[in-house]
Write an enzyme that holds these catalytic residues in place. Sequence first.
Site, mmCIF file in Angstrom:
data_model
loop_
_atom_site.group_PDB
_atom_site.id
_atom_site.type_symbol
_atom_site.label_atom_id
_atom_site.label_comp_id
_atom_site.label_asym_id
_atom_site.label_seq_id
_atom_site.Cartn_x
_atom_site.Cartn_y
_atom_site.Cartn_z
ATOM 1 N N TRP A 90 -10.599 -2.836 -7.209
ATOM 2 C CA TRP A 90 -9.609 -3.791 -6.432
ATOM 3 C C TRP A 90 -8.988 -2.716 -4.937
ATOM 4 O O TRP A 90 -9.122 -1.455 -5.253
ATOM 5 C CB TRP A 90 -8.256 -3.671 -7.096
ATOM 6 C CG TRP A 90 -6.959 -4.261 -6.424
ATOM 7 C CD1 TRP A 90 -6.165 -3.283 -5.723
ATOM 8 C CD2 TRP A 90 -6.396 -5.491 -6.207
ATOM 9 N NE1 TRP A 90 -5.116 -4.099 -5.151
ATOM 10 C CE2 TRP A 90 -5.304 -5.325 -5.468
ATOM 11 C CE3 TRP A 90 -6.877 -6.786 -6.706
ATOM 12 C CZ2 TRP A 90 -4.439 -6.587 -5.048
ATOM 13 C CZ3 TRP A 90 -6.201 -7.777 -6.288
ATOM 14 C CH2 TRP A 90 -5.059 -7.568 -5.384
ATOM 15 N N MET A 91 -8.721 -3.549 -3.892
ATOM 16 C CA MET A 91 -8.246 -2.952 -2.601
ATOM 17 C C MET A 91 -7.220 -3.726 -2.181
ATOM 18 O O MET A 91 -7.447 -5.103 -2.299
ATOM 19 C CB MET A 91 -9.591 -2.686 -1.763
ATOM 20 C CG MET A 91 -9.033 -2.218 -0.222
ATOM 21 S SD MET A 91 -10.228 -1.931 0.796
ATOM 22 C CE MET A 91 -10.891 -3.805 0.819
ATOM 23 N N ASN A 92 -6.234 -3.165 -1.655
ATOM 24 C CA ASN A 92 -5.270 -3.782 -1.053
ATOM 25 C C ASN A 92 -4.782 -2.998 0.440
ATOM 26 O O ASN A 92 -5.823 -2.946 1.243
ATOM 27 C CB ASN A 92 -4.050 -4.314 -1.616
ATOM 28 C CG ASN A 92 -3.222 -3.350 -2.470
ATOM 29 O OD1 ASN A 92 -3.710 -2.753 -3.637
ATOM 30 N ND2 ASN A 92 -2.003 -3.030 -1.915
ATOM 31 N N ASP A 93 -3.672 -2.699 0.648
ATOM 32 C CA ASP A 93 -3.111 -2.373 2.048
ATOM 33 C C ASP A 93 -4.130 -1.273 2.566
ATOM 34 O O ASP A 93 -4.285 -0.044 1.872
ATOM 35 C CB ASP A 93 -1.814 -1.659 2.000
ATOM 36 C CG ASP A 93 -0.741 -2.650 1.312
ATOM 37 O OD1 ASP A 93 -1.126 -3.842 0.672
ATOM 38 O OD2 ASP A 93 0.392 -2.305 1.044
ATOM 39 N N TRP A 117 -4.699 -5.640 -9.495
ATOM 40 C CA TRP A 117 -3.840 -4.596 -9.005
ATOM 41 C C TRP A 117 -3.236 -3.882 -9.925
ATOM 42 O O TRP A 117 -2.787 -4.276 -11.249
ATOM 43 C CB TRP A 117 -2.682 -5.388 -8.298
ATOM 44 C CG TRP A 117 -1.705 -4.715 -7.742
ATOM 45 C CD1 TRP A 117 -1.646 -4.476 -6.291
ATOM 46 C CD2 TRP A 117 -0.323 -4.084 -8.220
ATOM 47 N NE1 TRP A 117 -0.267 -3.667 -6.098
ATOM 48 C CE2 TRP A 117 0.314 -3.426 -7.306
ATOM 49 C CE3 TRP A 117 0.192 -4.197 -9.537
ATOM 50 C CZ2 TRP A 117 1.436 -2.969 -7.488
ATOM 51 C CZ3 TRP A 117 1.144 -3.538 -9.666
ATOM 52 C CH2 TRP A 117 2.069 -2.912 -8.667
ATOM 53 N N TRP A 152 1.521 4.546 -3.537
ATOM 54 C CA TRP A 152 1.704 3.325 -2.631
ATOM 55 C C TRP A 152 1.488 3.443 -1.157
ATOM 56 O O TRP A 152 1.427 4.727 -0.768
ATOM 57 C CB TRP A 152 2.986 2.550 -2.631
ATOM 58 C CG TRP A 152 3.220 1.938 -4.011
ATOM 59 C CD1 TRP A 152 2.117 1.942 -5.124
ATOM 60 C CD2 TRP A 152 3.889 0.698 -4.598
ATOM 61 N NE1 TRP A 152 2.673 1.152 -6.013
ATOM 62 C CE2 TRP A 152 3.913 0.227 -5.931
ATOM 63 C CE3 TRP A 152 5.005 0.213 -3.904
ATOM 64 C CZ2 TRP A 152 4.354 -0.680 -6.491
ATOM 65 C CZ3 TRP A 152 5.736 -0.957 -4.597
ATOM 66 C CH2 TRP A 152 5.369 -1.323 -5.990
ATOM 67 N N ARG A 216 10.376 1.796 0.877
ATOM 68 C CA ARG A 216 9.090 2.034 0.987
ATOM 69 C C ARG A 216 8.380 1.976 2.349
ATOM 70 O O ARG A 216 8.979 1.256 3.330
ATOM 71 C CB ARG A 216 8.284 1.204 0.069
ATOM 72 C CG ARG A 216 8.150 -0.256 0.071
ATOM 73 C CD ARG A 216 7.649 -1.113 -1.037
ATOM 74 N NE ARG A 216 7.596 -2.492 -1.033
ATOM 75 C CZ ARG A 216 8.629 -3.241 -1.509
ATOM 76 N NH1 ARG A 216 9.596 -2.514 -2.331
ATOM 77 N NH2 ARG A 216 8.467 -4.640 -1.418
ATOM 78 N N ASP A 217 7.162 2.769 2.303
ATOM 79 C CA ASP A 217 6.054 2.447 3.243
ATOM 80 C C ASP A 217 6.547 3.046 4.410
ATOM 81 O O ASP A 217 6.835 2.517 5.619
ATOM 82 C CB ASP A 217 5.754 1.028 3.598
ATOM 83 C CG ASP A 217 5.454 0.168 2.190
ATOM 84 O OD1 ASP A 217 5.028 1.008 1.487
ATOM 85 O OD2 ASP A 217 5.400 -1.145 2.513
ATOM 86 N N GLU A 271 8.236 -4.394 4.244
ATOM 87 C CA GLU A 271 7.475 -3.554 4.044
ATOM 88 C C GLU A 271 6.374 -3.184 4.894
ATOM 89 O O GLU A 271 6.246 -3.809 6.100
ATOM 90 C CB GLU A 271 6.872 -3.694 2.685
ATOM 91 C CG GLU A 271 6.120 -5.056 2.445
ATOM 92 C CD GLU A 271 5.647 -5.618 1.155
ATOM 93 O OE1 GLU A 271 5.843 -4.500 -0.027
ATOM 94 O OE2 GLU A 271 4.906 -6.423 0.586
#
Length: 608
Positions: A90-93, A117, A152, A216-217, A271
């Site tokens: 899995w990969m996201n941001d 995820w 994250w 976050r972020d 976010e």
Amino acid sequence: MLDETSQEGYGLYREVFASRNKKKSAIAFLTIMLIAVVLYTSKIVAPKWLELFQREKQYLVRDIVRNSAITSCHSQPYRSSYHFQPPKNWMNDPNGPMYYEGFYHLFYQYNPGGAVWGNLTWGHAVSTDLIHWRDLEPALKPDEWYDNGGVWSGSVTICPDGSPLILYTGVADDLEQSQNLAVPEDLADPLLRKWVKSRENPILRHPVGIDKEDFRDPTTAWQVNDGTWRILVGAKMGRDGMALLYKSEDLRHWELDENVLHTVPGSGMWECLDFFPIAPFGREGLDTSVNGPHVKHVLKASMYDDQHDHYAVGTYNLSTESFTPINHALDIQHGLHYDYGKFYASKSFYDPVKKRRIVWGWSNESDSAAQDIARGWASLQAIPRVLWLDTALGDSLIQAPIEEVDDLRVGKVSKTDVDLEAGSVIKIEGSSGGQLDIEVIFEYPNVSNVIVQDYGFLNGPFDCGNGGSAQRGVYGPFGLLVLTDDAYQEQTAVFFYIAQDANQRWVTHFCSDQSRSSLLHDIDTTAFWSDVRVLPTENFLSLRVLVDHSIVESFVQGGRMAITSRVYPKEAVDEKAHVFLFNNSTTQITVRSINVWQMRSITVLPLA
């Protein structure tokens, strides 16, 4: 690149003071030591660093020769061939993209344990050209109390001494989100394989009034005139999304400012914030700390509620620490998106090599989790895009694929002056395959000749989700069918539709219609669309489409608008996938030109 005066203003120089009262023997001793250091560096350190750089560069580009032809993906028909994705899982941001000592770095949200995820770490890959990649070991893992629940998203800041610094969100077991810091273990390693978390982590915890799960972020930090630093952190209070502003003197100790940089009532959680300057003219990018009377700024927020990246172009007032959109009608949430499809959690960086602002975006899957698990991977990164101000409009951006993508083109097929009769479909011979780059220019129809009331329902309100390309109006739909088989059982339509609104103004719409893209079940075939701003002086409609097996990226009117789609054809794959021009309107449409290139494959080299 800043000139020397500007750099001094941003505190990028260190001064070395020497006492005039030192004895000659001390000066001689220091001189000898300096010569020794220089000799050691030139003879020992520099050759080793250069050898490492050349070796890694050779590894990264060897796939150019090894994959000079288009490769078939029969065993993995939906895995991309020229987009970045890790070898598995899995990969996201995208996180913290940057350039350091000869390499572009991309960090990304990654689950090393599977194709769903969870267990989020910072995956890490490096490249010399943003196209060919070497995947490395994860840079950050969830191994502290404050990030046991996941490492994250976050950003990288290049410090005044040239060293990178990571700010990221850690999630604890009780779901508290905090901001944390990490630095490279060895700055002499251009691949930056190992990172060390600060003993002072967490350096920021959620402020009063902000829920522990809504904080976050952190963004890339920027430096202001007095030498202090700023970052933003996404948050919400009630239903009001906002960009919290923090200040620091050393990039390590931060204080919440009394001002919120910007907020929009009722917008929900913000976010993956991004905030950067943009030049008032031209395509050259600006370093994140640049500011001035003519410099504009872009504020981007990834909206958790609708999973789209919203942005606004505006001005940054340092005295009030606030952001004001140039066009209030195009404020965040109410105005513009980077992309109206599957493109989220984007992160930009300044490329000092080619002086450009580049943005990465995550394109998630549209199939089921069970299908992802069966394949062993999920998600990919959209092609990196260059951003600059649309000077013709002044309140929005142009985005275009990085120029390096053009180097993958082979086998061009062209047609010019094609008349598309009403209801016609024309196959572009020689354009088969699942790896394509397509550019097409349509003549803008003479809408002044139409008397709307004579056409009745044919010119009704446009809704791409209600019939898609099967609709029929006076001027639309017309465009391209990609990943389409000869029997039209499977087809992905990307098209224009020109119609009048309630005030009888002609509006140009663009749509990516996935409703007939696959014969498979458990596929999300949601159609994506939006209006395209076409100037009165523009007598054409331009479209560029990147096709890579399961991803279709459309750039409209020179990059004024973009839509990314994910599709999973069962029959229209490889040599059975074709490109067609189509016109389902009641009026003839003229195609000035269409160019189709096959695209060579790249290889993301696994961890050595």
